[in-house]
Write a protein that holds these residues in place. Structure first.
Motif, mmCIF file in Angstrom:
data_model
loop_
_atom_site.group_PDB
_atom_site.id
_atom_site.type_symbol
_atom_site.label_atom_id
_atom_site.label_comp_id
_atom_site.label_asym_id
_atom_site.label_seq_id
_atom_site.Cartn_x
_atom_site.Cartn_y
_atom_site.Cartn_z
ATOM 1 N N UNK A 1 0.803 -1.217 0.000
ATOM 2 C CA UNK A 1 0.000 0.000 0.000
ATOM 3 C C UNK A 1 0.841 1.274 0.000
ATOM 4 N N UNK A 2 2.141 1.117 0.215
ATOM 5 C CA UNK A 2 2.992 2.309 0.240
ATOM 6 C C UNK A 2 3.009 2.967 -1.131
ATOM 7 N N UNK A 3 2.827 4.281 -1.168
ATOM 8 C CA UNK A 3 2.877 5.030 -2.416
ATOM 9 C C UNK A 3 4.252 5.670 -2.518
ATOM 10 N N UNK A 4 5.071 5.125 -3.413
ATOM 11 C CA UNK A 4 6.439 5.596 -3.575
ATOM 12 C C UNK A 4 6.680 5.928 -5.040
ATOM 13 N N UNK A 5 7.179 7.113 -5.304
ATOM 14 C CA UNK A 5 7.511 7.493 -6.663
ATOM 15 C C UNK A 5 8.782 6.774 -7.116
ATOM 16 N N UNK A 6 8.981 6.618 -8.417
ATOM 17 C CA UNK A 6 10.106 5.818 -8.910
ATOM 18 C C UNK A 6 11.479 6.278 -8.433
ATOM 19 N N UNK B 1 16.809 -2.108 -11.150
ATOM 20 C CA UNK B 1 16.003 -1.836 -12.324
ATOM 21 C C UNK B 1 16.116 -0.402 -12.792
ATOM 22 N N UNK B 2 17.165 0.281 -12.400
ATOM 23 C CA UNK B 2 17.456 1.670 -12.762
ATOM 24 C C UNK B 2 18.893 1.949 -12.366
ATOM 25 N N UNK C 1 17.395 12.208 -26.320
ATOM 26 C CA UNK C 1 18.049 12.238 -25.008
ATOM 27 C C UNK C 1 16.958 12.384 -23.963
ATOM 28 N N UNK C 2 17.010 11.573 -22.922
ATOM 29 C CA UNK C 2 16.037 11.727 -21.843
ATOM 30 C C UNK C 2 16.427 12.941 -21.008
ATOM 31 N N UNK C 3 15.449 13.697 -20.580
ATOM 32 C CA UNK C 3 15.695 14.894 -19.788
ATOM 33 C C UNK C 3 15.281 14.683 -18.337
ATOM 34 N N UNK C 4 15.272 13.433 -17.913
ATOM 35 C CA UNK C 4 15.013 13.083 -16.521
ATOM 36 C C UNK C 4 16.110 12.134 -16.055
ATOM 37 N N UNK C 5 16.229 11.987 -14.760
ATOM 38 C CA UNK C 5 17.332 11.225 -14.182
ATOM 39 C C UNK C 5 17.181 9.724 -14.391
ATOM 40 N N UNK C 6 18.324 9.069 -14.578
ATOM 41 C CA UNK C 6 18.349 7.607 -14.598
ATOM 42 C C UNK C 6 17.936 7.020 -13.252
ATOM 43 N N UNK D 1 14.353 6.111 -13.976
ATOM 44 C CA UNK D 1 14.044 5.561 -15.289
ATOM 45 C C UNK D 1 14.241 4.053 -15.304
ATOM 46 N N UNK D 2 13.193 3.252 -15.523
ATOM 47 C CA UNK D 2 13.383 1.799 -15.639
ATOM 48 C C UNK D 2 14.400 1.490 -16.735
ATOM 49 N N UNK D 3 15.384 0.656 -16.393
ATOM 50 C CA UNK D 3 16.517 0.429 -17.286
ATOM 51 C C UNK D 3 16.990 -1.010 -17.186
ATOM 52 N N UNK D 4 17.295 -1.596 -18.326
ATOM 53 C CA UNK D 4 17.898 -2.930 -18.384
ATOM 54 C C UNK D 4 19.077 -2.879 -19.344
ATOM 55 N N UNK D 5 20.185 -3.494 -18.962
ATOM 56 C CA UNK D 5 21.402 -3.536 -19.778
ATOM 57 C C UNK D 5 21.589 -4.956 -20.302
ATOM 58 N N UNK D 6 21.879 -5.076 -21.600
ATOM 59 C CA UNK D 6 21.971 -6.414 -22.210
ATOM 60 C C UNK D 6 23.359 -6.753 -22.749
#
Length: 362
Positions: free
Chosen positions: A21-26, A87-88, A122-127, A130-135
């Motif tokens: 139930x916790x509301x947490x921003x990414x 995941x970021x 280019x993303x203008x928000x912080x990593x 940002x959900x991120x996966x490296x392959x």
């Protein structure tokens, strides 16, 4: 890819930890869902390059330095571990991340962006949010630079902002500029507020930029000049950086001082024509809060752009020093910030020269 329903434009649906139930921003979450399947308002980016923020990279490099040499393999392994676990890309020590460039691979049917498949952005928000996966295991990165060649994917939420990479600039240069584009935009706005005050209470402010030879620092100097600032004071840590900055004319005076030294910094700024009406903190080391306060005039303003800032130390330090200063957090977003910063690079040869020297050193 398939799309799913019931998404949040700010990314709440991608938060895995804390769960329940916790509301947490990414940005504050410990772990995000970085799966490639999209919710209807999301966009998926095929990653090309990550740009780690300066404070984060410095911390990682210093952690893995032995006898003066950075262990690039250890830095790379730690970055991979952070992304896999969280995941970021959010440095657990600094809390910061950086940004990325890549190509739009898929756009959800309810996306409100104007992005299209194939756009290079280019993303203008912080990593850090940002959900991120490296392959590719970051196999092409030596672990010794802020810019990280990478393969993988990233997810943009409904409200996530991104900008197309301009055709007339090297993408690596554009990435460096857009990584710090919030700094010159806010400096320009603040200097304009001083200049536009009623006659007798305004005027051209004295501006001191700590870390004036750096990316955000040099752009801030250029923006302050363009907005009508009076005396521009740049503070740098050593003779090498003064040698880079002084010939550009971006500052009226360039002084060498330790931005962590309260008396040393305030004396240097005062000797250069201060105290400052506006102090801009662009250095990526901790401990600059109280020195910046002492270098700023009563009634002045300090903008903290460094992710190494301890905001409790800043607030309590100002109280303890009985200093009547306004302190602003440079949050990285001002409307039109990317266009402003790119415009400075295009029209100001001095700033562009500093950035291109940094590119050559990468």
């Amino acid at each position: 890819m398939t799309t799913r329903s019931a998404s949040s434009p700010v990314g709440l649906h991608r938060v895995l930890d804390p769960a329940g139930d916790a509301i947490t921003l990414p940005q504050a979450a410990r772990r995000l869902d970085a799966r490639p399947d999209l919710w209807p308002d999301e966009v998926r980016i095929d990653v090309e390059t990550l740009n780690l923020d300066a404070a984060s990279f410095r911390q990682l490099a210093e952690k893995h330095t032995t006898d003066g040499a950075v262990d690039g393999d250890a830095v790379r392994a730690e970055v991979l571990g952070i992304v896999a676990e969280r995941g970021k890309m959010q440095n657990p020590v600094t809390g910061s991340g950086g940004m990325l460039i890549g190509t739009v691979a898929e756009v959800g049917p309810e996306s409100r962006t104007d992005l299209h498949v194939g756009d290079r952005v280019a993303t203008l928000v912080s990593l850090s949010l940002t959900p991120l996966a490296i392959t590719d295991g970051l196999a092409r990165w030596d672990g010794r630079s802020e810019q990280v060649p990478a393969r993988g994917h990233a997810i943009l939420f409904g409200r996530t902002i991104a900008a197309r990479i301009p055709d007339d600039l090297d993408p690596r240069l554009a990435l460096m500029v857009m990584d710090v584009c919030g700094a010159p935009a806010l400096v320009q706005r603040l200097v304009g507020e001083y200049v536009d005050r009623p006659t007798g209470s305004g005027g051209a402010p004295t501006v001191a930029v700590l870390g004036g030879a750096g990316k955000s620092g040099s752009l801030s100097l250029a923006a302050a000049r363009q907005a009508g600032a009076g005396r521009l004071i740049a503070v740098v840590p050593n003779e090498r950086e003064r040698g880079l900055l002084e010939p550009t004319g971006l500052a009226d005076v360039v002084v060498i001082a330790d931005a962590r030294s309260p008396l040393g910094l305030s004396r240097a700024v005062e000797d250069a024509g201060g105290p400052a009406d506006i102090t801009v903190v662009c250095v990526d080391v901790p401990g600059c809060e109280q020195p910046a306060i002492l270098a700023t005039a009563q009634g002045g303003t300090i903008i903290f752009f460094s992710m190494a800032t301890n905001f409790a130390a800043a607030a309590l330090g100002a109280e303890g020093l009985a200093s009547d200063v306004r302190m602003l957090v440079g949050n990285g977003y001002v409307p039109g910030h990317a266009d402003l910063a790119l415009g400075l690079i295009r029209t100001n040869p001095a700033v562009r020269g500093l950035f291109e020297q940094r590119l050559l050193a990468e």
